[in-house]
Design an enzyme around this catalytic site. Sequence first.
Site, PDB file in Angstrom:
ATOM      1  N   GLU A  51      66.793  64.449  44.966  1.00 29.21           N
ATOM      2  CA  GLU A  51      66.372  65.115  43.717  1.00 29.21           C
ATOM      3  C   GLU A  51      65.076  65.878  44.026  1.00 29.21           C
ATOM      4  O   GLU A  51      64.499  66.928  43.272  1.00 29.21           O
ATOM      5  CB  GLU A  51      66.547  64.364  42.295  1.00 29.21           C
ATOM      6  CG  GLU A  51      67.942  64.352  42.006  1.00 29.21           C
ATOM      7  CD  GLU A  51      68.680  63.090  42.577  1.00 29.21           C
ATOM      8  OE1 GLU A  51      68.000  62.382  43.277  1.00 29.21           O
ATOM      9  OE2 GLU A  51      69.877  62.658  42.134  1.00 29.21           O
ATOM     10  N   PHE A  71      75.119  53.434  30.634  1.00 30.19           N
ATOM     11  CA  PHE A  71      74.940  53.576  32.092  1.00 30.19           C
ATOM     12  C   PHE A  71      73.894  54.797  32.246  1.00 30.19           C
ATOM     13  O   PHE A  71      74.581  55.932  31.927  1.00 30.19           O
ATOM     14  CB  PHE A  71      76.274  53.290  32.609  1.00 30.19           C
ATOM     15  CG  PHE A  71      76.053  53.631  34.044  1.00 30.19           C
ATOM     16  CD1 PHE A  71      75.543  52.621  34.864  1.00 30.19           C
ATOM     17  CD2 PHE A  71      76.886  54.890  34.675  1.00 30.19           C
ATOM     18  CE1 PHE A  71      75.905  52.749  36.303  1.00 30.19           C
ATOM     19  CE2 PHE A  71      76.573  54.874  36.249  1.00 30.19           C
ATOM     20  CZ  PHE A  71      76.094  53.963  36.790  1.00 30.19           C
ATOM     21  N   GLN A  72      73.063  54.728  33.432  1.00 32.28           N
ATOM     22  CA  GLN A  72      72.339  55.843  33.720  1.00 32.28           C
ATOM     23  C   GLN A  72      71.807  56.753  32.658  1.00 32.28           C
ATOM     24  O   GLN A  72      71.624  57.887  32.558  1.00 32.28           O
ATOM     25  CB  GLN A  72      73.153  56.782  34.710  1.00 32.28           C
ATOM     26  CG  GLN A  72      73.595  56.016  36.000  1.00 32.28           C
ATOM     27  CD  GLN A  72      74.251  56.903  36.965  1.00 32.28           C
ATOM     28  OE1 GLN A  72      74.522  57.868  36.734  1.00 32.28           O
ATOM     29  NE2 GLN A  72      74.014  56.668  38.182  1.00 32.28           N
ATOM     30  N   LYS A 120      76.634  64.708  28.159  1.00 35.87           N
ATOM     31  CA  LYS A 120      77.877  64.913  28.793  1.00 35.87           C
ATOM     32  C   LYS A 120      78.813  65.660  27.652  1.00 35.87           C
ATOM     33  O   LYS A 120      79.606  66.294  28.034  1.00 35.87           O
ATOM     34  CB  LYS A 120      78.505  63.647  29.465  1.00 35.87           C
ATOM     35  CG  LYS A 120      79.728  63.970  30.197  1.00 35.87           C
ATOM     36  CD  LYS A 120      79.955  63.002  31.257  1.00 35.87           C
ATOM     37  CE  LYS A 120      81.136  63.114  32.113  1.00 35.87           C
ATOM     38  NZ  LYS A 120      81.412  62.251  33.095  1.00 35.87           N
ATOM     39  N   MET A 127      43.653  62.074  55.599  1.00 35.15           N
ATOM     40  CA  MET A 127      42.720  62.167  54.475  1.00 35.15           C
ATOM     41  C   MET A 127      42.062  60.667  53.636  1.00 35.15           C
ATOM     42  O   MET A 127      41.054  60.816  53.409  1.00 35.15           O
ATOM     43  CB  MET A 127      43.163  63.108  53.140  1.00 35.15           C
ATOM     44  CG  MET A 127      42.099  63.578  52.220  1.00 35.15           C
ATOM     45  SD  MET A 127      40.771  64.325  52.911  1.00 35.15           S
ATOM     46  CE  MET A 127      41.304  66.179  52.721  1.00 35.15           C
TER      47      MET A 127
HETATM   48  C1  LIG Z   1      52.904  60.893  46.633  1.00 37.11           C
HETATM   49  C2  LIG Z   1      51.526  60.556  47.301  1.00 37.11           C
HETATM   50  N1  LIG Z   1      51.167  59.487  47.500  1.00 37.11           N
HETATM   51  C3  LIG Z   1      49.843  59.155  47.893  1.00 37.11           C
HETATM   52  C4  LIG Z   1      48.803  60.307  48.205  1.00 37.11           C
HETATM   53  C5  LIG Z   1      47.295  59.929  48.488  1.00 37.11           C
HETATM   54  N2  LIG Z   1      47.222  60.580  49.656  1.00 37.11           N
HETATM   55  C6  LIG Z   1      46.440  61.994  49.691  1.00 37.11           C
HETATM   56  S1  LIG Z   1      46.332  62.700  51.230  1.00 37.11           S
HETATM   57  C7  LIG Z   1      47.186  61.234  52.098  1.00 37.11           C
HETATM   58  C8  LIG Z   1      47.239  61.061  53.463  1.00 37.11           C
HETATM   59  C9  LIG Z   1      48.373  62.055  53.942  1.00 37.11           C
HETATM   60  O1  LIG Z   1      48.704  61.881  55.075  1.00 37.11           O
HETATM   61  P1  LIG Z   1      49.366  63.004  55.907  1.00 37.11           P
HETATM   62  O2  LIG Z   1      50.648  63.626  55.368  1.00 37.11           O
HETATM   63  O3  LIG Z   1      49.671  62.509  57.188  1.00 37.11           O
HETATM   64  O4  LIG Z   1      48.326  64.070  55.798  1.00 37.11           O
HETATM   65  P2  LIG Z   1      46.915  64.235  56.677  1.00 37.11           P
HETATM   66  O5  LIG Z   1      45.888  64.011  55.871  1.00 37.11           O
HETATM   67  O6  LIG Z   1      46.887  63.320  57.950  1.00 37.11           O
HETATM   68  O7  LIG Z   1      46.859  65.689  57.411  1.00 37.11           O
HETATM   69  C10 LIG Z   1      47.430  60.404  51.085  1.00 37.11           C
HETATM   70  C11 LIG Z   1      48.152  59.146  51.181  1.00 37.11           C
HETATM   71  C12 LIG Z   1      49.430  61.341  47.492  1.00 37.11           C
HETATM   72  N3  LIG Z   1      48.432  62.579  47.395  1.00 37.11           N
HETATM   73  N4  LIG Z   1      50.496  61.732  47.074  1.00 37.11           N
END
Ligand SMILES: Cc1ncc(C[n+]2csc(CCOP(=O)(O)OP(=O)(O)O)c2C)c(N)n1
Length: 575
Positions: A65, A127-128, A177, A486
């Site tokens: 989803e 349920f759900q 529903k 990042m």
């Molecule tokens: C759902 C979610 N979980 C955690 C984060 C925290 N977060 C921000 S950037 C990042 C790293 C992302 O890694 P990648 O997708 O490889 O991108 P890169 O920064 O390496 O380009 C994380 C874990 C987030 N923004 N969203």
Amino acid sequence: MSTKMKKKEKQTNEPPKQLSGSSMLIEALAKEGVDVIFGYPGGAILPTYDEIYKTGIHHVLARHEQGAIHAAEGYARVSGKPGVCIVTSGPGATNVVTGIADAMIDSLPLVVITGQVATTVIGTDAFQEADMIGITMPITKHNYQVRSVDEFPRIIKEAFHIATTGRPGPVLIDLPKDVSLATGMFDYDSEVNIPGYQPTVVPNRLQIRKVVEAVAEAKQPIILAGAGVLHGKASSELFEYVEETNIPVVNTLLGLGSFPGDHELFLGMGGMHGTYTANMAIYESDLLISIGARFDDRLTGNLEHFAPNARVVHIDIDPAEIGKNIETEIPVVGDAKRALQMLLEEKGATGDTTEWRAKQKQRKEEYPLWYKEDGETIKPQNLIELIHEVTNGEAIITTDVGQHQMWSAQFYRFTKPNRWVTSGGLGTMGFGFPAAIGAQFAEPKSPVVAVIGDAGFQMTAQELSILQELNIPVKIVIVNNASLGMVRQWQQLFHGERYSNSLFPIQPNFVKLAEAYDIKGMKVENLSDLKGALEEMMAHPGPVLMDVRVAKQENVYPMISPGKGQHQMEGVKPL
Ligand SMILES: Cc1ncc(C[n+]2csc(CCOP(=O)(O)OP(=O)(O)O)c2C)c(N)n1
Ligand SMILES: [Mg+2]
């Protein structure tokens, strides 16, 4: 919000007819001009899926989803029309919560229909069953639970109205529903009348005149253009206004593309990873005209140092944004397009900004965005530049969240509106790839490139099934730095190089993953192969997944570190 509907006096449309709740929904979607729905079925929403089957309305089956709702967001961002997402109750509904929050903070119009258990068992932990009204109250523009089939047509009509007017946003309809099975009169010709919801579209002329006076007095003015310019379809008015007044423009992350990135008065993106020129212009400005931007913390940095000498004009359709983060001298509540049209009508004088503009021009030349090439490894910034080159800067670019997102914002110079799809406010990993699918539905003939991190891609990679099944020609470029880039950057800079849970020594074989879905997979490791590979990717008629191994230690610069002001950027190109 109190709701009531007025009957139109003369209706030439068809007479009301008896329909089931689920048929009402499908008829209403057709009347709203919905050409595609993204969703996933389940028990509580089965009657609606039965109608989808019978009517053949265009439904795209996601494999999770979250994929469906991000696709609906991408569709909305590019088309300007509401994205529609249908899911079942309980886990189906809770799986779209992240997407709803994402759409809320980035002002994307969505109509989300969640199945619900029958009205007779609501509140019994059936349920759900999940309380979607409670869960989504703070992250929807409005939400409804349909208690009787008789009110369903009015609710659907209001939902589309609320999602798309004023400041756009997500509206949720929770559909029990039994209501979807019950029959009632379907009358969709009444006008929406919601006394408690009347967005101010036309700004106050006196406020507009105050802006004109401020512009006449200013020596160092700038415009900060945000996503509101895009939502308000006001890019051509902004262009005209800038040509007339010669005021330099800074974009927010989400506002990119609202003003041509190659215009001489464009100073770049502002904020944490914006350009030195843009941030210094904000810092030194004596008049800051914000249009459809909300001064979020990634843009402002430390508020104490934000535009300390500027008189602030804030033009926004949402009065709640004005004065929220920044003290505003001249508030203008209204639609960006109308506000700019009125500013143009006033034909005011502008102050002498010759020196100011010369300074901006010089800064742009002296302090461009930069990175070091070593002639061997693939620098991610260079990858984005090459994607720009092989797509003539005309692709729709979607991104996930992280370093690759910032490099895309910096190095893919957007010259047209609605080609840039990114999760700005919530920063949702897993957004970019499914959003690209939605973007491709909005513009089937445009090239769509999803620039995704190696980690974020793995959050919604299951939607490769949609590409396989429908042969959607989305091109996925994984900017593979084998890390949560990042996060790794922040650990390096602010946590003593302790790389806690952010490095991936072992990764999936992305090419084989693509092949498992019968999709063309490519892997590029050498700089000398990159351009040719990108050209091959773009020339391929179907979907492609490309794994590009980039320099692992690269950081995003320049940067305003947390707590710092806009004049304290680090990593600016040395003179
Ligand atoms: C759902 C979610 N979980 C955690 C984060 C925290 N977060 C921000 S950037 C990042 C790293 C992302 O890694 P990648 O997708 O490889 O991108 P890169 O920064 O390496 O380009 C994380 C874990 C987030 N923004 N969203
Ligand atoms: Mg990464």
